[in-house]
Design a protein around this motif. Structure first.
Motif, PDB file in Angstrom:
ATOM      1  N   PHE A   3       0.833  -1.213   0.000  1.00 14.44           N
ATOM      2  CA  PHE A   3       0.000   0.000   0.000  1.00 14.44           C
ATOM      3  C   PHE A   3       0.866   1.262   0.000  1.00 14.44           C
ATOM      4  O   PHE A   3       0.479   2.275  -0.583  1.00 14.44           O
ATOM      5  CB  PHE A   3      -0.949   0.003   1.204  1.00 14.44           C
ATOM      6  N   PRO A  24      -2.343  -4.501  -1.485  1.00 11.83           N
ATOM      7  CA  PRO A  24      -3.568  -4.197  -2.231  1.00 11.83           C
ATOM      8  C   PRO A  24      -3.981  -5.381  -3.108  1.00 11.83           C
ATOM      9  O   PRO A  24      -3.125  -6.137  -3.576  1.00 11.83           O
ATOM     10  CB  PRO A  24      -3.183  -2.997  -3.095  1.00 11.83           C
ATOM     11  N   THR A  25      -5.277  -5.531  -3.308  1.00  8.74           N
ATOM     12  CA  THR A  25      -5.764  -6.561  -4.234  1.00  8.74           C
ATOM     13  C   THR A  25      -5.580  -6.011  -5.661  1.00  8.74           C
ATOM     14  O   THR A  25      -5.370  -4.794  -5.828  1.00  8.74           O
ATOM     15  CB  THR A  25      -7.260  -6.861  -3.988  1.00  8.74           C
ATOM     16  N   GLN A  28      -7.508  -2.897  -6.494  1.00  5.90           N
ATOM     17  CA  GLN A  28      -7.026  -1.714  -5.756  1.00  5.90           C
ATOM     18  C   GLN A  28      -5.740  -1.184  -6.391  1.00  5.90           C
ATOM     19  O   GLN A  28      -5.574   0.029  -6.564  1.00  5.90           O
ATOM     20  CB  GLN A  28      -6.793  -2.093  -4.287  1.00  5.90           C
ATOM     21  N   THR A  49     -13.588  -8.910  -4.515  1.00  9.74           N
ATOM     22  CA  THR A  49     -12.303  -8.559  -5.129  1.00  9.74           C
ATOM     23  C   THR A  49     -11.625  -7.405  -4.390  1.00  9.74           C
ATOM     24  O   THR A  49     -10.489  -7.062  -4.697  1.00  9.74           O
ATOM     25  CB  THR A  49     -12.520  -8.116  -6.595  1.00  9.74           C
ATOM     26  N   CYS A  53     -12.859  -0.916  -1.293  1.00  5.61           N
ATOM     27  CA  CYS A  53     -11.662  -0.164  -0.882  1.00  5.61           C
ATOM     28  C   CYS A  53     -11.071   0.565  -2.093  1.00  5.61           C
ATOM     29  O   CYS A  53     -10.576   1.684  -1.965  1.00  5.61           O
ATOM     30  CB  CYS A  53     -10.676  -1.154  -0.269  1.00  5.61           C
ATOM     31  N   TYR A  95     -11.974   3.052   6.701  1.00  2.00           N
ATOM     32  CA  TYR A  95     -10.793   3.597   6.009  1.00  2.00           C
ATOM     33  C   TYR A  95     -10.606   5.093   6.300  1.00  2.00           C
ATOM     34  O   TYR A  95      -9.508   5.626   6.185  1.00  2.00           O
ATOM     35  CB  TYR A  95     -10.884   3.394   4.483  1.00  2.00           C
ATOM     36  N   GLU A 309     -16.831 -11.983   5.912  1.00  2.00           N
ATOM     37  CA  GLU A 309     -15.465 -12.494   5.850  1.00  2.00           C
ATOM     38  C   GLU A 309     -15.454 -13.864   6.507  1.00  2.00           C
ATOM     39  O   GLU A 309     -16.332 -14.201   7.273  1.00  2.00           O
ATOM     40  CB  GLU A 309     -14.529 -11.545   6.598  1.00  2.00           C
TER      41      GLU A 309
HETATM   42  P1  AMP Z   1     -15.264  -6.142  -1.511  1.00  2.00           P
HETATM   43  O1  AMP Z   1     -14.979  -6.794  -2.834  1.00  2.00           O
HETATM   44  O2  AMP Z   1     -15.019  -4.704  -1.511  1.00  2.00           O
HETATM   45  O3  AMP Z   1     -16.637  -6.512  -1.034  1.00  2.00           O
HETATM   46  O4  AMP Z   1     -14.216  -6.753  -0.445  1.00  2.00           O
HETATM   47  C1  AMP Z   1     -14.200  -8.104  -0.097  1.00  2.00           C
HETATM   48  C2  AMP Z   1     -13.524  -8.360   1.228  1.00  2.00           C
HETATM   49  O5  AMP Z   1     -12.106  -8.238   1.128  1.00  2.00           O
HETATM   50  C3  AMP Z   1     -13.940  -7.427   2.338  1.00  2.00           C
HETATM   51  O6  AMP Z   1     -14.207  -8.229   3.455  1.00  2.00           O
HETATM   52  C4  AMP Z   1     -12.750  -6.546   2.595  1.00  2.00           C
HETATM   53  O7  AMP Z   1     -12.677  -6.177   3.946  1.00  2.00           O
HETATM   54  C5  AMP Z   1     -11.589  -7.437   2.197  1.00  2.00           C
HETATM   55  N1  AMP Z   1     -10.440  -6.697   1.644  1.00  2.00           N
HETATM   56  C6  AMP Z   1     -10.496  -5.659   0.773  1.00  2.00           C
HETATM   57  N2  AMP Z   1      -9.261  -5.257   0.449  1.00  2.00           N
HETATM   58  C7  AMP Z   1      -8.401  -6.057   1.106  1.00  2.00           C
HETATM   59  C8  AMP Z   1      -6.966  -6.135   1.164  1.00  2.00           C
HETATM   60  N3  AMP Z   1      -6.191  -5.321   0.473  1.00  2.00           N
HETATM   61  N4  AMP Z   1      -6.434  -7.095   1.950  1.00  2.00           N
HETATM   62  C9  AMP Z   1      -7.226  -7.940   2.644  1.00  2.00           C
HETATM   63  N5  AMP Z   1      -8.574  -7.920   2.639  1.00  2.00           N
HETATM   64  C10 AMP Z   1      -9.161  -6.983   1.873  1.00  2.00           C
END
Ligand code: AMP
Length: 428
Positions: A3, A24-25, A28, A49, A53, A95, A309
């Motif tokens: 990050f 970051p995914t 991101q 995914t 975020c 965040y 989660e």
């Molecule tokens: P979303 O696709 O935004 O619904 O996110 C899916 C899940 O991944 C959520 O539970 C987030 O809290 C988690 N998450 C998002 N970004 C990250 C990251 N970089 N590392 C770990 N977990 C993440």
């Protein structure tokens, strides 16, 4: 990548660290830099995914660059379901924990009073479902003239759920000049035409859908009979110690029945669907997330956008009609590197659905054939239009009875003519 490589302010880095995020995914990594520069983004990505975020962080950073004392709405996130709206809002709170920005969430199904109060205090970021937003805007509680950033989340689901009319109406209320971040798991024609009208020279980002992670999920198939499914499920849950299980049923009634029967068997469970009050749904979700409830039983619509989660197991109590739905459902387990387990039940009436799913996967789902409740009914039961089982013999008997009464009615209708004719003949 880390990050810190994304040049994020320390307040955001700190908040992400507190969330336990380390790297970051892909969405991101790809979306945050152009979004921070103010570019429009078209993200082809589904829940799971890390897309929330990916849009929330750039919004927080951009809004934080300039503070507005009276907190007008400067960012709007439109999202199809209440659950998703609440989860989006939770993300902004998490965040943005170290920033002085305000965020508010509004959705239908609850009284508007507290939402109006929150709006009147001023909010920099508004997360909303389309119906409630349109409603409060038309009542004059929402001013969108200061809007700088607009997010359309899960655009394809907006279409599926029939919100397109509301969305188009809302788009007309937004200022022409704004940054738009647009997310959709799939890009059907109607979504593409929305994109064309809304986005200016967008950065297009596609991240692997859940399909590609499906291989990491331990999938098994149990052939059984419809009437035995509840016993099979109870037996499986007693055998294994999955702490959090999401069970998918075809109907709301089915969800209620399964939850009730599990409870009776001593397994904590609740059904979550549109007929339940918003408070009941939120309570069930909170209990499930906190580990107080082991099983959540849901229909596909209710489960949309549920951000849970650490889901240890997904059960397809009924196979979905659409093969992609199978992939979406099981993609809810095995997230964020967790091992996922997906169990599917198939009765004789679901063999076609099974074939379509296996075609989509490109291989058969590994089958567990040794279990106490195997499939014994080898012919699909005859059902009526409402899906109720009909005994074919009863149906034949009913048909014969209908025929007979029709004949009797016809002969009765003819019968009165005879005495009348006879009487007339006599008179003559
Ligand atoms: P979303 O696709 O935004 O619904 O996110 C899916 C899940 O991944 C959520 O539970 C987030 O809290 C988690 N998450 C998002 N970004 C990250 C990251 N970089 N590392 C770990 N977990 C993440």
């Amino acid at each position: 990548m880390n990050f810190t490589d994304l040049n994020l302010p320390s307040e955001i880095l700190q908040a992400l660290k507190e969330q336990g995020y380390e790297t970051p995914t892909p969405i991101q990594e790809k979306a945050i830099p152009p979004a921070l520069q103010g570019r429009d983004v078209l993200g082809c990505a589904q829940t799971g995914t890390g897309k929330t975020c990916a849009f929330a962080v750039p919004i927080l950073i951009r809004l934080d660059r300039e503070h507005r004392e009276n907190h007008p709405i400067r960012a709007l996130v439109l999202t199809p379901t209440r659950e998703l709206a609440i989860q989006n809002q939770d993300c902004f709170v998490a965040y943005g924990a170290h920033l002085p920005l305000r965020s508010t969430v509004i959705f239908g199904g609850v009284g508007q009073g507290p939402q109006v109060e929150a709006l009147e205090k001023g909010t920099d970021i508004l997360v909303a479902t389309p119906g409630r937003l349109a409603d409060l805007y038309q009542q004059g509680y929402i001013d969108l003239s200061a809007l700088e950033i607009f997010v359309l989340d899960e655009a394809d689901r907006m279409l599926d759920m029939g919100f397109i009319h509301d969305v188009k109406k809302i788009l007309k209320w937004l200022p022409e000049k704004k940054q738009t971040l647009f997310f959709s798991a799939t890009m059907p024609k109607e979504v593409r035409s929305l994109v064309d009208g809304l986005l200016h020279d967008p950065v297009r980002i596609a991240v692997d859908p859940v399909n590609s992670t499906v291989d990491a999920i331990d999938q098994t198939l149990y052939r059984t009979d419809k009437s035995k499914k509840i016993r099979l499920l109870t037996w499986l849950l007693e055998q294994r110690d999955y702490p959090s299980v999401l069970v998918f049923t075809r109907t709301k009634h089915g969800a209620n029945r399964v939850a009730r029967d599990l409870e009776r068997a001593g397994i904590s469970a609740a059904a979550i669907h549109g007929n339940k009050s918003q408070t009941a749904r939120q309570a069930a979700l909170a209990d499930f997330k906190a580990g107080r409830l082991r099983v959540l039983v849901a229909t596909d619509i209710a489960a949309r956008g549920l951000d849970i989660e650490a889901l240890s197991c997904v059960v397809n109590y009924n196979l979905p009609d659409v093969p992609e739905t199978y992939v979406h459902r099981i993609g809810r387990t095995g997230r964020a590197g967790l091992d996922g387990v997906a169990i599917s039940f198939c009765d004789v009436s679901e063999l076609e659905e099974l074939a379509a799913i296996e075609k989509q996967l490109g291989r058969p789902i590994p089958e567990v054939s040794q279990h106490p409740y195997p499939m014994e009914e080898m012919e699909a039961p005859v059902t009526d239009k409402k899906g109720r089982r009909i005994n074919p013999e009863d149906a034949e008997a009913r048909e014969a009875a209908r025929e007979q009464s029709k004949k009797r009615r016809e002969s009765r209708e003819k019968a009165p003519a005879a005495p009348a004719q006879a009487a007339q003949a006599k008179a003559e």
